[in-house]
Every structure is written in C-alpha cells, then in structure tokens.
Design an enzyme around this catalytic site. Sequence first.
Site, PDB file in Angstrom:
ATOM      1  NE  ARG A  82      -2.053  -2.383   2.785  1.00  0.00           N
ATOM      2  CZ  ARG A  82      -2.445  -3.057   3.854  1.00  0.00           C
ATOM      3  NH1 ARG A  82      -3.650  -2.877   4.326  1.00  0.00           N
ATOM      4  NH2 ARG A  82      -1.633  -3.902   4.446  1.00  0.00           N
ATOM      5  CD  GLU A 127      -1.024  -5.127  15.092  1.00  0.00           C
ATOM      6  OE1 GLU A 127      -1.069  -4.591  13.974  1.00  0.00           O
ATOM      7  OE2 GLU A 127      -1.921  -4.993  15.939  1.00  0.00           O
TER       8      GLU A 127
HETATM    9  P1  AMP Z   1       4.293  -2.578  11.774  1.00  0.00           P
HETATM   10  O1  AMP Z   1       5.574  -3.097  11.234  1.00  0.00           O
HETATM   11  O2  AMP Z   1       3.805  -3.368  12.947  1.00  0.00           O
HETATM   12  O3  AMP Z   1       4.338  -1.085  12.052  1.00  0.00           O
HETATM   13  O4  AMP Z   1       3.194  -2.835  10.673  1.00  0.00           O
HETATM   14  C1  AMP Z   1       3.048  -2.010   9.624  1.00  0.00           C
HETATM   15  C2  AMP Z   1       2.670  -2.729   8.360  1.00  0.00           C
HETATM   16  O5  AMP Z   1       1.766  -3.821   8.576  1.00  0.00           O
HETATM   17  C3  AMP Z   1       1.977  -1.768   7.463  1.00  0.00           C
HETATM   18  O6  AMP Z   1       2.526  -1.945   6.188  1.00  0.00           O
HETATM   19  C4  AMP Z   1       0.519  -2.134   7.534  1.00  0.00           C
HETATM   20  O7  AMP Z   1       0.032  -2.227   6.239  1.00  0.00           O
HETATM   21  C5  AMP Z   1       0.450  -3.490   8.195  1.00  0.00           C
HETATM   22  N1  AMP Z   1      -0.356  -3.524   9.445  1.00  0.00           N
HETATM   23  C6  AMP Z   1       0.078  -3.829  10.691  1.00  0.00           C
HETATM   24  N2  AMP Z   1      -0.915  -3.810  11.588  1.00  0.00           N
HETATM   25  C7  AMP Z   1      -2.013  -3.449  10.903  1.00  0.00           C
HETATM   26  C8  AMP Z   1      -3.380  -3.241  11.270  1.00  0.00           C
HETATM   27  N3  AMP Z   1      -3.812  -3.397  12.539  1.00  0.00           N
HETATM   28  N4  AMP Z   1      -4.252  -2.903  10.312  1.00  0.00           N
HETATM   29  C9  AMP Z   1      -3.821  -2.736   9.033  1.00  0.00           C
HETATM   30  N5  AMP Z   1      -2.565  -2.918   8.621  1.00  0.00           N
HETATM   31  C10 AMP Z   1      -1.659  -3.278   9.533  1.00  0.00           C
END
Ligand code: AMP
Length: 182
Positions: free
Chosen positions: A70, A107
């Site tokens: 995205r 996550e």
């Molecule tokens: P992070 O590395 O945990 O900051 O996760 C960020 C990436 O994972 C981004 O590219 C988001 O598209 C996706 N992502 C993580 N958690 C979510 C969530 N709760 N809802 C949507 N996308 C998420």
Amino acid sequence: MTQLLPSPPLSAAAHVKALLASYPDFPQPGILFRDLNPVFADAAAFRALVDELADQHRGQFDAVAGIEARGFLLAAAVGYAANAAVLAVRKGGKLPGTVLTEEYDLEYGSARLELEVGQLPTGTRVLILDDVLATGGTIAATTRLIERAGYTLTGVGVVLELTDLNGRERLGTAPVHAIMSV
Ligand code: AMP
C-alpha cells in the site's frame, strides 16, 4: 435571497475518519485490521492524503520510498506531486541484482524487506511512506535499508498511526507525520 456558500474541502484526517474500515480478528484472532482501501477509493480523499503527505515534508526530500504494497500507492502519487524520485521497498525475494535485506517482526508474524542498491546518489534525501504505522517494525527495517544504501532519511509519512503499539518509539529522529492517529 440567501446564498449558500460552498462548504470548505474536508481535511485529509476528516476523510480518513469518515471512510476508514475496521475488521476485528483479521487476518488472525486479536488483530483489529484497519482497511484504508475505502479512503484510496475516494478521489477527493486520496488527493487530500497525497497533498498533505507532500506538503508536510515539502522541500525536505528528493525521493520517496514506498513500502510494498500500500505504500507504493502513496509513494507513486507523492513522488509525482513533489517531482521526486520513487524507490520501491519490496518484500523478500522479488528484486533482481544486488539487494540489501532486512528481517523484522510484524504485529503478526515476521517478514523480510529488500531494496536494490545504487539507484540514487549517496546522500539523497528520502521520505518513507506507508499506510499504517503499527509496531514500527516495518518502517524501522526500511530506515535501516535507506541508511545502508547511503541515503539520508529526512522524514516518515503514514496515513494512520496505531498509538497503542508505540511504533514511533522504534523509529529514529527523522520527523514522523501521521495524518490520523487512533
Ligand atoms: P508494523 O511493522 O507493525 O508497524 O506494521 C506495519 C505494516 O503492517 C503496514 O505496512 C501495515 O500495512 C500493516 N499492518 C500492521 N498492523 C495493521 C493493522 N492493525 N491494520 C492494518 N494494517 C496493519
């Protein structure tokens, strides 16, 4: 006769608030998935996002790095709007040639991101763009790729920040702009 004034355009944050969709337990139990596709699918909302991300960091970047997938949508549009170069930070195993690799925790699960080397001159000022800042692992890994490639990180822009996860604490000193925080 009363004349109706045209209503002012909605801010990017107002668009996100109105259109953001949330899906509990997707893609696995315990995750509240934030879907920004309805925001991207609204022309006025998408334009407002792109304008705000470009304006917040205007004059401070020569290239935008979009994170698959995205982040690509945002990086292409912001790069065009700001007359900046576009770098694609891809998931592992998709790039040819000499690539830099970073492993990181998500996550949910873990992942690998890659960047081709030698695309831009050393010291190029880079703005990282992605849709959601959750735990910060993805953007922290991208920061390491940008720095290992010899570029200078001058900013991070996201549409949505999930503040409970404290992702910002994992990032460095470059300014982070979130259009909306929940
Ligand atoms: P992070 O590395 O945990 O900051 O996760 C960020 C990436 O994972 C981004 O590219 C988001 O598209 C996706 N992502 C993580 N958690 C979510 C969530 N709760 N809802 C949507 N996308 C998420």
